[in-house]
Design a protein around this motif. Structure first.
Motif, PDB file in Angstrom:
ATOM      1  N   MET A   1       0.830  -1.208   0.000  1.00 29.74           N
ATOM      2  CA  MET A   1       0.000   0.000   0.000  1.00 29.74           C
ATOM      3  C   MET A   1       0.869   1.263   0.000  1.00 29.74           C
ATOM      4  SD  MET A   1      -3.074  -0.805  -0.380  1.00 29.74           S
ATOM      5  CE  MET A   1      -3.826   0.776  -0.054  1.00 29.74           C
ATOM      6  N   LEU A   2       1.951   1.242   0.791  1.00 25.92           N
ATOM      7  CA  LEU A   2       2.864   2.392   0.805  1.00 25.92           C
ATOM      8  C   LEU A   2       3.502   2.602  -0.566  1.00 25.92           C
ATOM      9  CD1 LEU A   2       4.683   2.065   4.246  1.00 25.92           C
ATOM     10  CD2 LEU A   2       3.157   3.896   3.507  1.00 25.92           C
ATOM     11  N   SER A   3       3.897   1.523  -1.195  1.00 23.84           N
ATOM     12  CA  SER A   3       4.498   1.606  -2.530  1.00 23.84           C
ATOM     13  C   SER A   3       3.499   2.171  -3.537  1.00 23.84           C
ATOM     14  CB  SER A   3       4.972   0.226  -2.975  1.00 23.84           C
ATOM     15  OG  SER A   3       5.490   0.285  -4.273  1.00 23.84           O
ATOM     16  N   LEU A   4       2.268   1.687  -3.490  1.00 25.20           N
ATOM     17  CA  LEU A   4       1.227   2.161  -4.395  1.00 25.20           C
ATOM     18  C   LEU A   4       0.918   3.638  -4.148  1.00 25.20           C
ATOM     19  CD1 LEU A   4      -0.860   1.445  -6.575  1.00 25.20           C
ATOM     20  CD2 LEU A   4      -2.421   0.808  -4.745  1.00 25.20           C
ATOM     21  N   ALA A   5       0.828   4.030  -2.883  1.00 28.89           N
ATOM     22  CA  ALA A   5       0.546   5.427  -2.550  1.00 28.89           C
ATOM     23  C   ALA A   5       1.684   6.327  -3.016  1.00 28.89           C
ATOM     24  CB  ALA A   5       0.341   5.569  -1.044  1.00 28.89           C
ATOM     25  N   ARG A   6       2.913   5.896  -2.809  1.00 28.89           N
ATOM     26  CA  ARG A   6       4.078   6.688  -3.224  1.00 28.89           C
ATOM     27  C   ARG A   6       4.075   6.869  -4.743  1.00 28.89           C
ATOM     28  NH1 ARG A   6       8.510   3.824  -1.069  1.00 28.89           N
ATOM     29  NH2 ARG A   6       7.749   4.552   0.929  1.00 28.89           N
ATOM     30  N   GLU A   7       3.786   5.808  -5.476  1.00 28.90           N
ATOM     31  CA  GLU A   7       3.737   5.883  -6.937  1.00 28.90           C
ATOM     32  C   GLU A   7       2.646   6.854  -7.389  1.00 28.90           C
ATOM     33  OE1 GLU A   7       2.459   3.056 -10.637  1.00 28.90           O
ATOM     34  OE2 GLU A   7       3.583   2.127  -9.000  1.00 28.90           O
ATOM     35  N   HIS A   8       1.485   6.796  -6.742  1.00 29.90           N
ATOM     36  CA  HIS A   8       0.376   7.690  -7.095  1.00 29.90           C
ATOM     37  C   HIS A   8       0.747   9.150  -6.821  1.00 29.90           C
ATOM     38  CE1 HIS A   8      -3.681   9.102  -7.733  1.00 29.90           C
ATOM     39  NE2 HIS A   8      -3.637   9.702  -6.552  1.00 29.90           N
ATOM     40  N   VAL A   9       1.392   9.401  -5.688  1.00 35.92           N
ATOM     41  CA  VAL A   9       1.807  10.761  -5.332  1.00 35.92           C
ATOM     42  C   VAL A   9       2.821  11.267  -6.346  1.00 35.92           C
ATOM     43  CG1 VAL A   9       3.096  12.117  -3.635  1.00 35.92           C
ATOM     44  CG2 VAL A   9       1.269  10.599  -2.891  1.00 35.92           C
ATOM     45  N   HIS A  10       3.798  10.434  -6.734  1.00 37.74           N
ATOM     46  CA  HIS A  10       4.800  10.850  -7.717  1.00 37.74           C
ATOM     47  C   HIS A  10       4.158  11.144  -9.068  1.00 37.74           C
ATOM     48  CE1 HIS A  10       8.411  10.639  -5.429  1.00 37.74           C
ATOM     49  NE2 HIS A  10       8.313   9.354  -5.166  1.00 37.74           N
ATOM     50  N   ARG A  11       3.194  10.334  -9.474  1.00 35.73           N
ATOM     51  CA  ARG A  11       2.535  10.543 -10.771  1.00 35.73           C
ATOM     52  C   ARG A  11       1.760  11.861 -10.766  1.00 35.73           C
ATOM     53  NH1 ARG A  11      -0.519   5.825 -11.619  1.00 35.73           N
ATOM     54  NH2 ARG A  11       1.437   4.825 -12.104  1.00 35.73           N
ATOM     55  N   ALA A  12       1.017  12.127  -9.701  1.00 31.52           N
ATOM     56  CA  ALA A  12       0.266  13.379  -9.604  1.00 31.52           C
ATOM     57  C   ALA A  12       1.217  14.566  -9.541  1.00 31.52           C
ATOM     58  CB  ALA A  12      -0.647  13.355  -8.386  1.00 31.52           C
ATOM     59  N   SER A  13       2.306  14.408  -8.805  1.00 39.72           N
ATOM     60  CA  SER A  13       3.296  15.471  -8.685  1.00 39.72           C
ATOM     61  C   SER A  13       3.947  15.743 -10.036  1.00 39.72           C
ATOM     62  CB  SER A  13       4.358  15.069  -7.656  1.00 39.72           C
ATOM     63  OG  SER A  13       5.349  16.049  -7.564  1.00 39.72           O
ATOM     64  N   ALA A  14       4.238  14.704 -10.789  1.00 35.49           N
ATOM     65  CA  ALA A  14       4.841  14.871 -12.111  1.00 35.49           C
ATOM     66  C   ALA A  14       3.910  15.635 -13.035  1.00 35.49           C
ATOM     67  CB  ALA A  14       5.193  13.511 -12.715  1.00 35.49           C
ATOM     68  N   GLU A  15       2.634  15.347 -12.968  1.00 35.38           N
ATOM     69  CA  GLU A  15       1.671  16.058 -13.811  1.00 35.38           C
ATOM     70  C   GLU A  15       1.597  17.533 -13.427  1.00 35.38           C
ATOM     71  OE1 GLU A  15      -0.025  15.134 -16.561  1.00 35.38           O
ATOM     72  OE2 GLU A  15       1.035  13.218 -16.451  1.00 35.38           O
ATOM     73  N   THR A  16       1.535  17.805 -12.130  1.00 36.54           N
ATOM     74  CA  THR A  16       1.428  19.184 -11.646  1.00 36.54           C
ATOM     75  C   THR A  16       2.689  19.988 -11.965  1.00 36.54           C
ATOM     76  OG1 THR A  16      -0.018  18.472  -9.858  1.00 36.54           O
ATOM     77  CG2 THR A  16       1.048  20.605  -9.600  1.00 36.54           C
ATOM     78  N   LYS A  17       3.835  19.425 -11.641  1.00 37.26           N
ATOM     79  CA  LYS A  17       5.090  20.129 -11.899  1.00 37.26           C
ATOM     80  C   LYS A  17       5.379  20.206 -13.389  1.00 37.26           C
ATOM     81  CE  LYS A  17       6.836  19.020  -7.376  1.00 37.26           C
ATOM     82  NZ  LYS A  17       7.667  18.119  -6.595  1.00 37.26           N
ATOM     83  N   GLY A  18       4.981  19.183 -14.134  1.00 33.99           N
ATOM     84  CA  GLY A  18       5.135  19.214 -15.591  1.00 33.99           C
ATOM     85  C   GLY A  18       4.295  20.318 -16.209  1.00 33.99           C
ATOM     86  N   ALA A  19       3.087  20.499 -15.697  1.00 35.95           N
ATOM     87  CA  ALA A  19       2.221  21.578 -16.196  1.00 35.95           C
ATOM     88  C   ALA A  19       2.843  22.940 -15.893  1.00 35.95           C
ATOM     89  CB  ALA A  19       0.832  21.474 -15.573  1.00 35.95           C
ATOM     90  N   ARG A  20       3.444  23.069 -14.725  1.00 42.37           N
ATOM     91  CA  ARG A  20       4.111  24.319 -14.342  1.00 42.37           C
ATOM     92  C   ARG A  20       5.290  24.590 -15.286  1.00 42.37           C
ATOM     93  NH1 ARG A  20       4.152  26.328  -8.906  1.00 42.37           N
ATOM     94  NH2 ARG A  20       5.652  28.009  -8.678  1.00 42.37           N
ATOM     95  N   LEU A  21       6.086  23.563 -15.550  1.00 41.53           N
ATOM     96  CA  LEU A  21       7.228  23.696 -16.447  1.00 41.53           C
ATOM     97  C   LEU A  21       6.783  24.016 -17.865  1.00 41.53           C
ATOM     98  CD1 LEU A  21      10.259  23.502 -17.014  1.00 41.53           C
ATOM     99  CD2 LEU A  21       9.988  21.007 -17.163  1.00 41.53           C
ATOM    100  N   LYS A  22       5.761  23.305 -18.333  1.00 41.55           N
ATOM    101  CA  LYS A  22       5.262  23.535 -19.693  1.00 41.55           C
ATOM    102  C   LYS A  22       4.702  24.957 -19.840  1.00 41.55           C
ATOM    103  CE  LYS A  22       2.696  21.183 -23.321  1.00 41.55           C
ATOM    104  NZ  LYS A  22       1.899  19.988 -23.629  1.00 41.55           N
ATOM    105  N   MET A  23       4.034  25.449 -18.809  1.00 43.77           N
ATOM    106  CA  MET A  23       3.505  26.809 -18.855  1.00 43.77           C
ATOM    107  C   MET A  23       4.655  27.820 -18.967  1.00 43.77           C
ATOM    108  SD  MET A  23       0.935  28.820 -16.235  1.00 43.77           S
ATOM    109  CE  MET A  23       2.062  28.678 -14.858  1.00 43.77           C
ATOM    110  N   GLY A  24       5.712  27.611 -18.193  1.00 42.10           N
ATOM    111  CA  GLY A  24       6.866  28.505 -18.266  1.00 42.10           C
ATOM    112  C   GLY A  24       7.538  28.467 -19.617  1.00 42.10           C
ATOM    113  N   LEU A  25       7.676  27.276 -20.193  1.00 41.94           N
ATOM    114  CA  LEU A  25       8.278  27.150 -21.519  1.00 41.94           C
ATOM    115  C   LEU A  25       7.385  27.759 -22.595  1.00 41.94           C
ATOM    116  CD1 LEU A  25       9.667  23.519 -21.223  1.00 41.94           C
ATOM    117  CD2 LEU A  25      11.003  25.646 -21.265  1.00 41.94           C
ATOM    118  N   THR A  26       6.079  27.627 -22.432  1.00 43.22           N
ATOM    119  CA  THR A  26       5.144  28.230 -23.383  1.00 43.22           C
ATOM    120  C   THR A  26       5.221  29.748 -23.318  1.00 43.22           C
ATOM    121  OG1 THR A  26       3.710  26.294 -23.264  1.00 43.22           O
ATOM    122  CG2 THR A  26       2.719  28.318 -24.104  1.00 43.22           C
ATOM    123  N   GLU A  27       5.361  30.287 -22.112  1.00 43.18           N
ATOM    124  CA  GLU A  27       5.544  31.736 -21.970  1.00 43.18           C
ATOM    125  C   GLU A  27       6.828  32.179 -22.666  1.00 43.18           C
ATOM    126  OE1 GLU A  27       5.406  32.638 -17.790  1.00 43.18           O
ATOM    127  OE2 GLU A  27       3.275  32.123 -17.649  1.00 43.18           O
TER     128      GLU A  27
END
Length: 120
Positions: free
Chosen positions: A6-32
């Motif tokens: 369960m800890l492994s699954l939760a950690r993977e889910h948190v990393h995936r959500a974090s990657a999407e959020t931080k990726g969107a932030r990075l993509k927005m900066g690059l688009t600017e």
């Protein structure tokens, strides 16, 4: 065992959500950055795996490998490593552990490096 799974699954889910959020932030900066210059023709990708295409100008969309390399070199001098692939395309793939401050710093370095290139 179930607890570790369960800890492994939760950690993977948190990393995936974090990657999407931080990726969107990075993509927005690059688009600017793209909107502020003619030498970036496209920003594409998903999550924290992004590509930035350098062109002579967006009207022609002709590849600009010299610009991609020169701006990447300027980024490196400022402490940011960028991988140039396919001649005129950057592959940007920060680690999943990248912080929002590090994303913002990277975008700032990229913008400064583009400005330096354009004024040479």
């Amino acid at each position: 065992m179930i607890g570790l799974a369960m800890l492994s699954l939760a950690r993977e889910h948190v990393h995936r959500a974090s990657a999407e959020t931080k990726g969107a932030r990075l993509k927005m900066g690059l688009t600017e950055a793209m909107n502020a210059t003619e030498i970036i023709g496209d920003v594409r990708g998903r999550g924290l795996l992004l590509g930035t295409e350098f062109v002579i100008d967006r009207g022609s969309m002709n590849p600009a490998p010299q610009a991609a390399t020169a701006v990447a070199d300027a980024c490196r001098r400022r402490g940011l490593l960028i991988q140039v692939v396919s001649g005129n395309v950057w592959r940007i793939a920060p680690p999943l552990t990248v912080s929002n401050d590090e994303v913002d710093s990277a975008v700032s370095i990229i913008q400064e490096s583009i400005t330096e290139y354009e004024h040479v």
